[in-house]
Design a protein around this motif. Structure first.
Motif, short mmCIF file in Angstrom:
data_model
loop_
_atom_site.label_atom_id
_atom_site.label_comp_id
_atom_site.label_asym_id
_atom_site.label_seq_id
_atom_site.Cartn_x
_atom_site.Cartn_y
_atom_site.Cartn_z
N LYS A 198 68.87 45.19 102.19
CA LYS A 198 68.73 46.32 103.10
C LYS A 198 68.17 47.54 102.39
N ILE A 199 66.99 47.39 101.85
CA ILE A 199 66.35 48.50 101.15
C ILE A 199 66.01 49.63 102.12
N SER A 200 65.82 49.30 103.39
CA SER A 200 65.47 50.33 104.37
C SER A 200 66.59 51.36 104.53
N ASP A 201 67.84 50.98 104.21
CA ASP A 201 68.94 51.95 104.26
C ASP A 201 68.71 53.11 103.31
N TRP A 227 53.88 53.95 100.44
CA TRP A 227 54.48 52.66 100.76
C TRP A 227 55.75 52.85 101.60
N ILE A 228 56.57 53.84 101.23
CA ILE A 228 57.77 54.13 102.02
C ILE A 228 57.37 54.65 103.40
N LEU A 429 58.63 51.40 105.22
CA LEU A 429 59.32 50.46 104.33
C LEU A 429 60.17 49.49 105.13
N ARG A 430 59.91 48.21 104.93
CA ARG A 430 60.67 47.16 105.61
C ARG A 430 61.73 46.60 104.66
N ASP A 431 62.75 45.97 105.23
CA ASP A 431 63.74 45.32 104.38
C ASP A 431 63.08 44.23 103.54
N TRP A 432 63.65 44.00 102.38
CA TRP A 432 63.07 43.13 101.36
C TRP A 432 63.51 41.69 101.60
#
Length: 854
Positions: A198-201, A227-228, A429-432
């Motif tokens: 959950k990198i988008s958090d 990118w973000i 930025l999407r979740d990884w």
């Protein structure tokens, strides 16, 4: 004065001896010492491809210069090395050549380690690890379980790039022109159940924290910002007309709500729930969606593909005019994982939308026009920067002049006041997605239990090891077809269960290795005391190609490790300073075969522009990135054997600023070798001199020595290694011409050796010994310049006549401008140039230069 020996500079006899001395003394062993300030320098660790190249030499020499310099300054230095060892190349080698990825990988590591050691790098090899070591990936699995418990990992269905030949998910970077990078097969979109971080958090935090990374290159920070991708927009819903039950609304997110009055259609992704519903009930929709899924999911693939749409027959009502209906198209250029998977098209102000509208005969009403040109849009969309003022003719506030930024905020406010949607800040930025259908990677430590569902493995059962008895005689993941590996016991209920066969994206392996280096043998991912002492990385060095994903994922992982208790809060940003070095380039040599195809040749096969074997002339392509396929590679092992490691190190540091590319030439390497030979010979001569009687020449030499200390120190601190070497060239020249006493020259020679030591450590040790230095120069304290010796009594000013340097004069440092002018006009060269006439102009820049215009 006679030389102490007739021997010449012979690096082959010097370098291995000093490397052994450093090892015996454990000079570079990192020690946690609370009484000393620490310094952690790290280069991005290599993939074990089988051979090092000159890019490695440059990268690791830069880190070595910093590490040795900081060690000499009294820091407790951590300078480790490891191997980014999982990944597809090892599996490809197993498929193509036979054998096992493990053997291929560890064999390459052994070869590359033996190639690197002759460089004399100040690495603590006791901390070495490879990411394919079970001891490493077992700790990675433990962190995965902790992150799962912390809500940072989840599982969902997702559309991915699927290679139907290799039968695996591909990262966007592995899709080239819509094809799998290895198989060449047309990549398809496929929906699979995948694991995600959950990198988008952390989108907002990762973006905001970039402002604090003052010692990162601005271009890298900009790439991460883009990118973000923060955007401010409006989220609202269109009401549908004649849509299937359950689809009475289509949610849309737009960053240009000011163009809503120019909408002409609504587009939805082929993976939108409405498209999927229609796909199940309409063969024509199913055929179109299947065609869309053959494009791939990358933005590049969508951008290059012909824009196509399918008219669903459904319409939506415009939120501000119930009589205004827009057709709904399934469009092949819309991704489901950004925004809502649906857009409205405003063709007049978006070129892609305009091309689509013209293709399908849709209107394209203008919303705004240029202040100086009201020509309606026809073939080219009018897309000015948001900061430009334009005249709105279909705006929410009537006809008026506004910038795009002003209009967007006005549109959001108006829509909110009318109950049409709300303002939203979103991120690109999407979740990884970390699932990979491959063998040679870190197994995901979960089991699938028919009773309990998806359950994390118990930590006492870690590591979940990869089985060695796998085969690569057919496509797909060998773990799926292994007879026993996936069979296991559920750690929750004790019943029969099956292991997850997906492995982790290799970016995971490299996203926390910097933390593991602080305690590489700990029984937990990190040791709290070691992490608190060594983190953060003070200087990180690597290629610009890793400016986005690796660094972004590492920044996320550091935060995740803080949240799960594996790093202190202060390590949320793991890299205090970042340096992105340039490449090492070389000419390309090619000839053509009978069919006109290019045939490339190694540098050692070419002499004076011709092939050594046949004498055929070659075509030369200048200064290109070194590439095995183009054969313009220079083998560092050959260079070390011919000239020594110090020559290679000196050359890659001296020829250009470290952030720029450096072109490797044989002439440059030979010149570097000759210079080091001259330094050795100079030391050899000075070593046997009598101390003698001090004179004014001693003072001059000491002043030059202290200036060299100050200038070289400043250059190393600023990562200007080429400037440091330029200062060393100058000081060497001064010392070689000095008439100072033997004692002064010996002192200067010892200092020269210390200043050269970060760049050419082996030669420096040899000179240090020649000049009677105590112990190892690698452990000697860095010299300090005496400020009093940096104050100059006199300065030398160049004299330019009509823009060309013709002479110079020496004047007292504090001499006034008028006195300098008088001296300049009295100089023979100026008198001759003037020929008895007055100068047209005389410019004196105090302390710098004199310009005479005749």
């Amino acid at each position: 004065m006679a030389s102490q020996s007739d021997a010449r500079y012979s690096p082959q006899g010097i370098e291995s001896r000093w490397q052994q001395a450093w090892d015996n003394a454990e000079v570079f062993k990192a020690r946690r010492d609370p009484a000393r300030q620490k310094y952690y320098v790290l280069e991005m660790f290599p993939y074990p491809s089988g051979r090092i190249h000159m890019g490695h030499v440059r990268n690791y020499t830069m880190g070595d210069v910093v590490a040795r310099y900081k060690l000499a300054q009294g820091f407790s230095v951590l300078h480790p090395m490891g191997w980014d060892a999982f990944g597809m190349p090892a599996e490809n080698a197993a498929m193509e050549q036979g054998g096992h990825p493990k053997d291929w990988t560890y064999g390459n590591i052994a070869v590359m380690r033996e190639q690197m050691k002759p460089l004399g790098l100040s690495i603590d090899w006791s901390r070495e690890f490879a990411t394919c070591d079970p001891e490493y990936y077992g700790q990675q699995q433990a962190m995965f379980i902790d992150m799962l418990a912390a809500g940072l990992v989840y599982r969902k269905n997702a559309v991915v790039n699927w290679d139907p030949v290799d039968m695996t998910v591909l990262a966007n970077e592995q899709v080239i022109d819509g094809k799998g990078w290895r198989s060449g097969a047309e990549v398809e979109r496929r929906e699979l159940t995948q694991w995600f971080f959950k990198i988008s958090d952390y989108s907002e935090e990762l973006l905001a924290a970039l402002d604090g990374l003052a010692h990162w290159p601005e271009k890298v920070r900009l790439m991460q910002r883009n990118w973000i991708g923060q955007s401010r927009g409006l989220q609202f819903a269109f009401s549908t007309v004649a849509a299937p039950e359950g689809f009475d609304r289509i949610e849309v997110y737009t960053t240009r709500p000011d163009t809503l009055m120019g909408a002409s259609f609504v587009g939805i992704s082929p993976d939108h729930p409405l498209a999927k519903h229609l796909e199940r009930h309409d063969p024509k929709v199913a055929d179109f969606v299947a065609e869309c899924r053959r494009i791939g999911t990358t933005e590049e693939a969508l951008e290059k593909a012909e824009k196509k749409g399918f008219d669903t027959g459904i319409t939506v009502r415009h939120p501000f005019d119930n009589e205004w209906e827009l057709p709904v198209y399934i469009a092949n250029f819309i991704l489901m994982d950004y925004g809502t998977g649906a857009i409205f098209g405003c063709p007049a102000h978006d070129q892609r939308d305009l091309d689509f509208a013209r293709k399908y005969g849709l209107p394209h009403p203008d919303v705004f026009v240029a202040l100086d040109d009201e020509t309606p849009v026809t073939d080219t969309a009018f897309v000015p920067p948001k900061t430009d003022r334009v005249r709105f003719i279909r705006g929410f506030a009537g006809e008026q002049e506004q910038t795009g930024l002003e209009a967007v905020e006005a549109a959001i406010s108006f829509c909110e006041s009318q109950g049409v949607g709300h303002g939203v800040t979103q991120y690109r930025l999407r979740d990884w997605g970390l699932s990979r259908q491959r063998y040679w990677g870190c197994p995901i430590p979960v089991v699938h239990c028919p009773t309990c569902g998806v359950v994390p493995e118990a930590k006492e059962n870690l590591p979940v090891r990869l089985p060695d008895d796998v085969t690569f005689d057919q496509p797909g993941n060998p773990l799926d077809r292994h007879p026993t590996w996936r069979q296991c016991t559920c750690p929750k209920c004790g019943g029969a269960a099956q292991r997850e066969t997906d492995t982790m994206d290799t970016f995971v392996d490299s996203s926390w290795y910097y933390a593991r280096f602080t305690s590489p043998h700990a029984a937990t991912p990190t040791d709290a005391e070691d992490a608190a002492y060594w983190m953060n990385v003070d200087q990180y060095i690597g290629g610009i190609e890793h400016a986005i994903l690796h660094l972004l994922y590492s920044r996320f992982f550091a935060r995740a490790m803080v949240k799960t208790g594996h790093l202190p809060e202060s390590a949320s940003e793991p890299f205090n300073a970042l340096f992105t070095q340039g490449m090492v380039t070389h000419e390309i040599y090619l000839t053509r075969d009978a069919k006109g195809r290019a045939v490339y040749h190694l540098p050692e096969d070419v002499e004076d522009g011709k092939l050594r074997t046949t004498g055929e002339a070659v075509t030369v392509i200048p200064s290109a990135k070194m590439s095995k396929s183009k054969k313009n590679v220079v083998d560092p092992v050959n260079i070390i054997e011919a000239f020594g490691a110090d020559t290679a190190r000196w050359f890659v540091m001296s020829d250009s600023p470290p952030e720029r590319d450096v072109e490797w030439t044989s002439a440059g390497a030979e010149a570097a070798f000759k210079h080091l030979g001259r330094v050795w010979a100079l030391s050899d001569r000075i070593a046997v001199m009598e101390d003698g009687t001090p004179s004014d020449a001693d003072t001059d030499l000491m002043r030059a020595m202290h200036r060299a200390i100050a200038d070289c120190t400043r250059a190393i601190e600023n990562f200007a290694f080429n400037k440091a070497i330029a200062e060393l060239y100058a000081f060497t020249n001064t010392l070689s011409k000095s008439q100072a006493s033997g004692a002064a020259q010996k002192t200067s020679m010892r200092i020269l050796a210390q200043l050269m030591a970060p760049m050419v450590p082996h030669l420096a040790e040899e000179i240090w010994t020649m000049q009677g230095g105590q112990g190892l120069i690698a452990q000697a304290a860095w010299p300090k310049a005496d400020p009093a010796m940096l104050v100059r009594d006199t300065i030398t000013l160049p004299i330019q006549i009509n823009g060309k340097r013709r002479a110079e004069i020496e004047v007292p440092a504090g001499m006034g401008k008028e006195e300098v002018e008088k001296l300049a006009l009295a100089h023979d060269a100026v008198v001759k140039a003037l020929g008895g006439t007055a100068p047209r102009k005389l410019i004196v820049v105090p302390g710098r230069i004199i310009n005479v215009v005749v």
